[in-house]
Design a protein around this motif. Structure first.
Motif, PDB file in Angstrom:
ATOM      1  N   PHE A 231       3.193  -6.843   0.644  1.00 60.10           N
ATOM      2  CA  PHE A 231       3.533  -5.593  -0.046  1.00 60.10           C
ATOM      3  C   PHE A 231       5.029  -5.378   0.102  1.00 60.10           C
ATOM      4  O   PHE A 231       5.556  -5.337   1.206  1.00 60.10           O
ATOM      5  CB  PHE A 231       2.751  -4.429   0.584  1.00 60.10           C
ATOM      6  CG  PHE A 231       3.030  -3.096  -0.051  1.00 60.10           C
ATOM      7  CD1 PHE A 231       2.296  -2.660  -1.146  1.00 60.10           C
ATOM      8  CD2 PHE A 231       4.020  -2.267   0.459  1.00 60.10           C
ATOM      9  CE1 PHE A 231       2.539  -1.428  -1.724  1.00 60.10           C
ATOM     10  CE2 PHE A 231       4.278  -1.037  -0.103  1.00 60.10           C
ATOM     11  CZ  PHE A 231       3.535  -0.610  -1.207  1.00 60.10           C
ATOM     12  N   GLY A 248       1.684   3.066  -1.733  1.00 59.17           N
ATOM     13  CA  GLY A 248       0.850   1.893  -1.526  1.00 59.17           C
ATOM     14  C   GLY A 248      -0.455   2.234  -0.824  1.00 59.17           C
ATOM     15  O   GLY A 248      -1.523   1.714  -1.170  1.00 59.17           O
ATOM     16  N   LYS A 253      -3.438  -0.269  -1.850  1.00 57.61           N
ATOM     17  CA  LYS A 253      -2.796  -1.559  -1.616  1.00 57.61           C
ATOM     18  C   LYS A 253      -2.550  -1.771  -0.123  1.00 57.61           C
ATOM     19  O   LYS A 253      -2.446  -2.911   0.348  1.00 57.61           O
ATOM     20  CB  LYS A 253      -1.475  -1.641  -2.380  1.00 57.61           C
ATOM     21  CG  LYS A 253      -1.655  -1.597  -3.896  1.00 57.61           C
ATOM     22  CD  LYS A 253      -0.308  -1.579  -4.609  1.00 57.61           C
ATOM     23  CE  LYS A 253      -0.497  -1.500  -6.125  1.00 57.61           C
ATOM     24  NZ  LYS A 253       0.806  -1.415  -6.829  1.00 57.61           N
TER      25      LYS A 253
END
Length: 462
Positions: A231, A248, A253
């Motif tokens: 990420f 995120g 994520k």
């Protein structure tokens, strides 16, 4: 060469202070058996509670130990802490146990569900189980060197007092300095990967069948095959960094903001969300492989070079905020390419590496740094010109049937024997007492070293 900030530092004769970064080290190493498999022995009882002891902890796996030092004023002091703490861990290992000296893990079982996750706190246990469920299990097993850097307060004071028109308050000046240092390290991560990459191959069962590279590389750990969720962070500002991580987590994520494992992390504030308002206290660098030529995984010359880079990033022109994300994206691509180059091959970016090293040499000369820095630069310059002298290339000489297990076990046994013969093994950890940084310093070192180290020790930066 100098930026406005660098000129202020130079004109006020505090150049030496820019290399006086307080430094803390975190070194991850697997406990293994004498056949090169993850140890099945329980966490060593004589080094305290792995969930509470701040100086010897557990990471992703129950067999993954982490030696953590307090912050110290010099690289040498940080290493002194590290050697004593690491020796304490080694002295507590069960007969037949060793510490694996490589970043890539030892041989893994085919059924990875049999590998025991670290047992810590209920909250972290739940997080690790969720992580193992969502991610590629193998990607959680590589180990590395983490370096915590904090600025000398005198440098922050000088910059703020001379550039008050640029900063609303001292905290803002400090955060700006950490931001440009972080940007520099992310931008030149590929350079560090070339110079210090030391994970050319993976052992049994790390990859599924027909996956992974077919030839040795510079650094599996620093490539997309290595640790983490891949990420990307936003380093254009601390606020952008926080916003990106929180987004995120919101989008799923990331499991939580804790899961962000970028090559550089900002640290500070009572929480991630409050960091932009409360300020950055230090940065954590996470881009170094373990150095198997050292029993503790890192050498003093490497730490000196990291401090030199940090000084360079403070004093030379920074990226414009609007350019940061584009430059970082390009740097990430460069790092991937360098990571997957064959260790003995001339790097695609040799010309750029040579130019950057020349700039660092000019910088070091202008600052009149000591001969120890000149020696470090000369050694690393040789690595640029002769790829066979890089750590990863040197490891190729020890490959047997595509494996480094015989070499790693020989090294591990040598380091273990030396530690057990040491007369300076600290055995003061127990499950009832949690030592502060000052208490640790007082118990680790002889009286003549006590006073010096106690003065240089800061609160633990973890």
């Amino acid at each position: 060469m100098f930026s406005k900030v660098g000129k202020v530092i130079f004109d006020n004769e505090v150049v030496a202070k820019t290399s006086d970064f307080n430094m803390g080290l975190e070194i991850e190493q697997h406990r293994v058996d004498e056949q090169g498999y993850l140890s099945q022995e329980p966490y060593p009882a004589t080094i305290g509670d792995g969930a509470k002891n701040p100086w010897l902890t557990k990471d992703f796996l129950e067999a993954m130990s982490e030696s953590v030092t307090p912050a110290a004023a010099t690289a040498l002091d940080a290493l002194h802490y590290l050697y004593r703490i690491n020796n304490s861990l080694r002295s507590a290992l069960a007969p037949g146990e060793l510490l694996w000296p490589l970043s890539m893990p030892p041989k893994l079982p085919a059924d990875k569900s049999t590998i025991q996750l670290a047992k810590t706190t209920p909250e972290k246990d739940a997080y690790l189980k969720e992580w193992a469920k969502r991610r590629n299990f193998s990607s959680g097993t590589p180990c590395g060197v983490h370096i915590n850097l904090s600025l000398n307060p005198r440098v922050v004071d000088i910059v703020y007092n001379n550039l008050r028109g640029q900063f609303a308050n001292r905290m803002q000046a400090q955060t700006y300095l950490y931001t440009i240092i972080a940007q520099g390290f992310v931008r030149y991560r590929w350079f560090l990967t070339y110079l210090f990459g030391a994970s050319p191959v993976a052992e049994e069962n790390f990859f599924e069948k027909n996956q992974g590279p077919t030839k040795p590389v510079r650094s599996l750990r620093q490539s997309h095959y290595g640790f983490g969720t891949h990420f990307s962070g936003d380093y254009s500002s601390v606020q952008a960094y926080v916003d990106r991580i929180e987004q995120g987590a919101k989008e799923g994520k990331l499991i939580s903001d804790y899961e962000f494992h970028g090559s550089v992390r900002f640290k500070g504030g009572s929480s991630l969300k409050k960091m932009p308002a409360e300020g950055v206290d230090y940065i954590e660098l996470r881009m170094l492989d373990l150095d198997p030529s050292s029993s503790v995984g890192v050498r003093s010359d490497t730490l000196r070079f990291v401090r030199l880079l940090a000084s360079y990033f403070v004093m030379t022109p920074a990226l414009k905020p609007a350019d940061v994300n584009e430059v970082v994206a390009r740097a990430d691509k460069m790092n991937e390419e360098v990571s997957l180059e064959e260790p003995e091959a001339v790097s695609k970016y040799q010309v750029l590496a040579r130019a950057f090293m020349k700039r660092l040499e000019i910088f070091a000369n202008k600052l009149q740094l000591g001969p120890e820095y000149q020696e470090v630069l000369q050694d690393l310059e040789d690595r640029i010109e002769n790829p066979s002298t890089t750590p990863s290339a040197r490891l190729l000489k020890h490959l047997k049937d595509g494996s480094l297990v015989p070499y790693a076990l020989e090294r591990a046994q040598r380091y273990q024997d030396a530690a057990l013969q040491s007369l300076k093994v600290f055995a003061g950890f127990d499950s009832e007492q949690i030592l502060s940084a000052t208490e640790l310093s007082q118990q680790l070192f002889e009286p003549d070293a006590k006073a010096t180290l106690a003065k240089t020790t800061l609160a633990k930066t973890k």
